[in-house]
Design a protein around this motif. Structure first.
Motif, PDB file in Angstrom:
ATOM      1  N   PRO A  69       0.837  -1.207   0.000  1.00 19.24           N
ATOM      2  CA  PRO A  69       0.000   0.000   0.000  1.00 19.24           C
ATOM      3  C   PRO A  69       0.865   1.247   0.000  1.00 19.24           C
ATOM      4  CG  PRO A  69       0.033  -1.002   2.176  1.00 19.24           C
ATOM      5  CD  PRO A  69       0.739  -1.964   1.258  1.00 19.24           C
ATOM      6  N   VAL A  70       0.437   2.272  -0.727  1.00 17.06           N
ATOM      7  CA  VAL A  70       1.229   3.497  -0.819  1.00 17.06           C
ATOM      8  C   VAL A  70       1.400   4.141   0.547  1.00 17.06           C
ATOM      9  CG1 VAL A  70      -0.709   5.068  -1.270  1.00 17.06           C
ATOM     10  CG2 VAL A  70       1.554   5.553  -2.242  1.00 17.06           C
ATOM     11  N   ALA A  71       0.542   3.797   1.490  1.00 15.20           N
ATOM     12  CA  ALA A  71       0.642   4.357   2.842  1.00 15.20           C
ATOM     13  C   ALA A  71       1.948   3.989   3.532  1.00 15.20           C
ATOM     14  CB  ALA A  71      -0.544   3.894   3.690  1.00 15.20           C
ATOM     15  N   VAL A  72       2.632   2.920   3.085  1.00 20.12           N
ATOM     16  CA  VAL A  72       3.897   2.563   3.724  1.00 20.12           C
ATOM     17  C   VAL A  72       4.938   3.654   3.521  1.00 20.12           C
ATOM     18  CG1 VAL A  72       3.464   0.092   3.421  1.00 20.12           C
ATOM     19  CG2 VAL A  72       4.901   1.290   1.768  1.00 20.12           C
ATOM     20  N   LEU A  73       4.748   4.495   2.514  1.00 16.06           N
ATOM     21  CA  LEU A  73       5.712   5.564   2.268  1.00 16.06           C
ATOM     22  C   LEU A  73       5.706   6.587   3.401  1.00 16.06           C
ATOM     23  CD1 LEU A  73       5.238   6.091  -1.576  1.00 16.06           C
ATOM     24  CD2 LEU A  73       6.985   4.746  -0.388  1.00 16.06           C
ATOM     25  N   ASP A  74       4.574   6.715   4.096  1.00 12.77           N
ATOM     26  CA  ASP A  74       4.537   7.588   5.274  1.00 12.77           C
ATOM     27  C   ASP A  74       5.476   7.057   6.349  1.00 12.77           C
ATOM     28  OD1 ASP A  74       2.657   9.286   4.140  1.00 12.77           O
ATOM     29  OD2 ASP A  74       0.961   8.108   4.904  1.00 12.77           O
ATOM     30  N   GLU A  75       5.481   5.737   6.535  1.00 12.67           N
ATOM     31  CA  GLU A  75       6.369   5.118   7.516  1.00 12.67           C
ATOM     32  C   GLU A  75       7.825   5.305   7.104  1.00 12.67           C
ATOM     33  OE1 GLU A  75       5.350   1.016   7.909  1.00 12.67           O
ATOM     34  OE2 GLU A  75       3.187   1.399   7.996  1.00 12.67           O
ATOM     35  N   VAL A  76       8.089   5.152   5.813  1.00 14.62           N
ATOM     36  CA  VAL A  76       9.456   5.287   5.309  1.00 14.62           C
ATOM     37  C   VAL A  76       9.963   6.708   5.520  1.00 14.62           C
ATOM     38  CG1 VAL A  76      10.860   5.287   3.210  1.00 14.62           C
ATOM     39  CG2 VAL A  76       9.290   3.386   3.670  1.00 14.62           C
ATOM     40  N   ARG A  77       9.134   7.685   5.212  1.00 18.48           N
ATOM     41  CA  ARG A  77       9.540   9.078   5.413  1.00 18.48           C
ATOM     42  C   ARG A  77       9.908   9.350   6.865  1.00 18.48           C
ATOM     43  NH1 ARG A  77       5.738  10.071   1.032  1.00 18.48           N
ATOM     44  NH2 ARG A  77       3.974   9.920   2.459  1.00 18.48           N
ATOM     45  N   ALA A  78       9.199   8.700   7.783  1.00 20.53           N
ATOM     46  CA  ALA A  78       9.480   8.882   9.207  1.00 20.53           C
ATOM     47  C   ALA A  78      10.792   8.230   9.619  1.00 20.53           C
ATOM     48  CB  ALA A  78       8.334   8.305  10.045  1.00 20.53           C
ATOM     49  N   ASP A  79      11.254   7.250   8.844  1.00 24.78           N
ATOM     50  CA  ASP A  79      12.500   6.537   9.160  1.00 24.78           C
ATOM     51  C   ASP A  79      13.749   7.259   8.641  1.00 24.78           C
ATOM     52  OD1 ASP A  79      11.155   4.530  10.440  1.00 24.78           O
ATOM     53  OD2 ASP A  79      11.300   3.074   8.799  1.00 24.78           O
ATOM     54  N   VAL A  80      13.562   8.214   7.745  1.00 28.13           N
ATOM     55  CA  VAL A  80      14.697   8.883   7.107  1.00 28.13           C
ATOM     56  C   VAL A  80      15.352   9.864   8.085  1.00 28.13           C
ATOM     57  CG1 VAL A  80      15.316  10.576   5.340  1.00 28.13           C
ATOM     58  CG2 VAL A  80      13.868   8.628   4.745  1.00 28.13           C
ATOM     59  N   THR A  81      16.672   9.812   8.149  1.00 33.42           N
ATOM     60  CA  THR A  81      17.428  10.760   8.977  1.00 33.42           C
ATOM     61  C   THR A  81      18.475  11.463   8.117  1.00 33.42           C
ATOM     62  OG1 THR A  81      19.020   9.054   9.632  1.00 33.42           O
ATOM     63  CG2 THR A  81      17.117   9.403  11.075  1.00 33.42           C
ATOM     64  N   LEU A  82      18.664  12.737   8.384  1.00 36.59           N
ATOM     65  CA  LEU A  82      19.679  13.494   7.659  1.00 36.59           C
ATOM     66  C   LEU A  82      21.074  13.037   8.062  1.00 36.59           C
ATOM     67  CD1 LEU A  82      18.236  17.110   7.982  1.00 36.59           C
ATOM     68  CD2 LEU A  82      18.132  15.626   5.964  1.00 36.59           C
ATOM     69  N   THR A  83      21.983  13.056   7.121  1.00 36.35           N
ATOM     70  CA  THR A  83      23.391  12.813   7.415  1.00 36.35           C
ATOM     71  C   THR A  83      23.893  13.915   8.347  1.00 36.35           C
ATOM     72  OG1 THR A  83      23.753  11.708   5.303  1.00 36.35           O
ATOM     73  CG2 THR A  83      25.695  12.693   6.362  1.00 36.35           C
ATOM     74  N   PRO A  84      24.688  13.571   9.348  1.00 38.62           N
ATOM     75  CA  PRO A  84      25.235  14.615  10.219  1.00 38.62           C
ATOM     76  C   PRO A  84      25.915  15.722   9.407  1.00 38.62           C
ATOM     77  CG  PRO A  84      25.733  12.452  11.117  1.00 38.62           C
ATOM     78  CD  PRO A  84      25.118  12.216   9.762  1.00 38.62           C
ATOM     79  N   GLY A  85      25.675  16.957   9.812  1.00 45.78           N
ATOM     80  CA  GLY A  85      26.286  18.086   9.125  1.00 45.78           C
ATOM     81  C   GLY A  85      25.433  18.713   8.045  1.00 45.78           C
ATOM     82  N   VAL A  86      24.310  18.079   7.676  1.00 40.94           N
ATOM     83  CA  VAL A  86      23.450  18.652   6.639  1.00 40.94           C
ATOM     84  C   VAL A  86      22.864  19.997   7.065  1.00 40.94           C
ATOM     85  CG1 VAL A  86      21.210  18.391   5.484  1.00 40.94           C
ATOM     86  CG2 VAL A  86      22.907  16.565   5.340  1.00 40.94           C
ATOM     87  N   PRO A  87      22.298  20.123   8.270  1.00 40.30           N
ATOM     88  CA  PRO A  87      21.760  21.442   8.652  1.00 40.30           C
ATOM     89  C   PRO A  87      22.821  22.539   8.626  1.00 40.30           C
ATOM     90  CG  PRO A  87      20.938  19.745  10.139  1.00 40.30           C
ATOM     91  CD  PRO A  87      22.006  19.102   9.305  1.00 40.30           C
ATOM     92  N   GLU A  88      24.015  22.204   9.054  1.00 37.03           N
ATOM     93  CA  GLU A  88      25.101  23.192   9.054  1.00 37.03           C
ATOM     94  C   GLU A  88      25.495  23.582   7.626  1.00 37.03           C
ATOM     95  OE1 GLU A  88      25.230  20.982  12.922  1.00 37.03           O
ATOM     96  OE2 GLU A  88      24.948  20.435  10.823  1.00 37.03           O
ATOM     97  N   LEU A  89      25.543  22.607   6.733  1.00 34.89           N
ATOM     98  CA  LEU A  89      25.868  22.897   5.333  1.00 34.89           C
ATOM     99  C   LEU A  89      24.798  23.778   4.703  1.00 34.89           C
ATOM    100  CD1 LEU A  89      27.536  22.476   2.742  1.00 34.89           C
ATOM    101  CD2 LEU A  89      26.222  20.368   2.350  1.00 34.89           C
TER     102      LEU A  89
END
Length: 220
Positions: A69-89
């Protein structure tokens, strides 16, 4: 604040997404929901090493997602984490007027919301085909492969009126090689040996803001 007269030449920084801008491979997160994570991870690793044709390997991996179901993509989006240093870049780039863009062999369905929350305007990725709320196991539209990533870099540069010589491409896998070659500066980040050997600069990771001192000392 930096005065306009003190600003360096405006850059376009184009980053790969999976295992570069974020810490995960999105297709593996989706495949986990289909019970195919191990199978997909093996193919992904081989494709990143340049051992498989990317388009063919992507289609094979996406086929394992059929029926989810396409709804699993909501779960996947919640699992994604930015690589350290992305906000600073991103903060550094914004202060200096540089443009950050994302190109991905992954999927718009996950990358677009992430980019929107970070204020990133330019995104190129693949799109999953959906029918009646179910993933079909196919892709919709052209595949973003090596050539597609390089074409996106050139398109974004034109849109921002930035010379190719002032573009920076950052990636880790074989699918990034064409844009790394096309950019004014190609950077391998926590990359496979094939990519590290061909990039102009290498960063071992784990922080993406290690790119900042490199760019501060680079003259396009």
């Amino acid at each position: 604040m930096i005065a306009p007269s003190d600003l360096p030449r405006r850059l376009l920084i184009v980053s790969d997404v999976d295992s570069t801008f974020i810490g995960q491979e999105v297709i593996e997160l989706i495949a986990r929901r289909a019970g195919a994570e191990s199978e997909v991870a093996e193919v992904t690793e081989a494709a990143m090493r340049g051992e498989l044709d990317f388009a063919e390997s992507l289609q094979a991996r996406v086929a394992t997602l059929a029926g989810l179901p396409v709804a699993v993509l909501d779960e996947v989006r919640a699992d994604v984490t930015l690589t350290p240093g992305v906000p600073e870049l991103l903060a550094w780039a914004a202060e200096r007027g540089h443009v950050v863009a994302l190109v991905s062999g992954g999927f718009h369905e996950v990358v677009d919301p992430l980019a929107a929350t970070l204020g990133i305007r330019h995104v190129r990725a693949n799109r999953l085909e959906v029918s009646d709320g179910i993933l079909t196991g196919n892709l919709a539209g052209p595949i973003v492969d090596r050539a597609g990533k390089a074409a996106a870099l050139e398109e974004f540069a034109r849109a921002e009126d930035i010379a190719l010589s002032a573009t920076v491409a950052v990636g880790d896998g074989a699918n990034d090689l064409d844009m790394i070659a096309a950019a004014g500066l190609g950077v391998a980040f926590a990359a496979k040996p094939l990519v590290a050997d061909q990039a102009q600069r290498t960063l071992p990771g784990p922080r993406l803001d290690a790119l900042i001192p490199l760019l501060e000392n680079w003259t396009p």
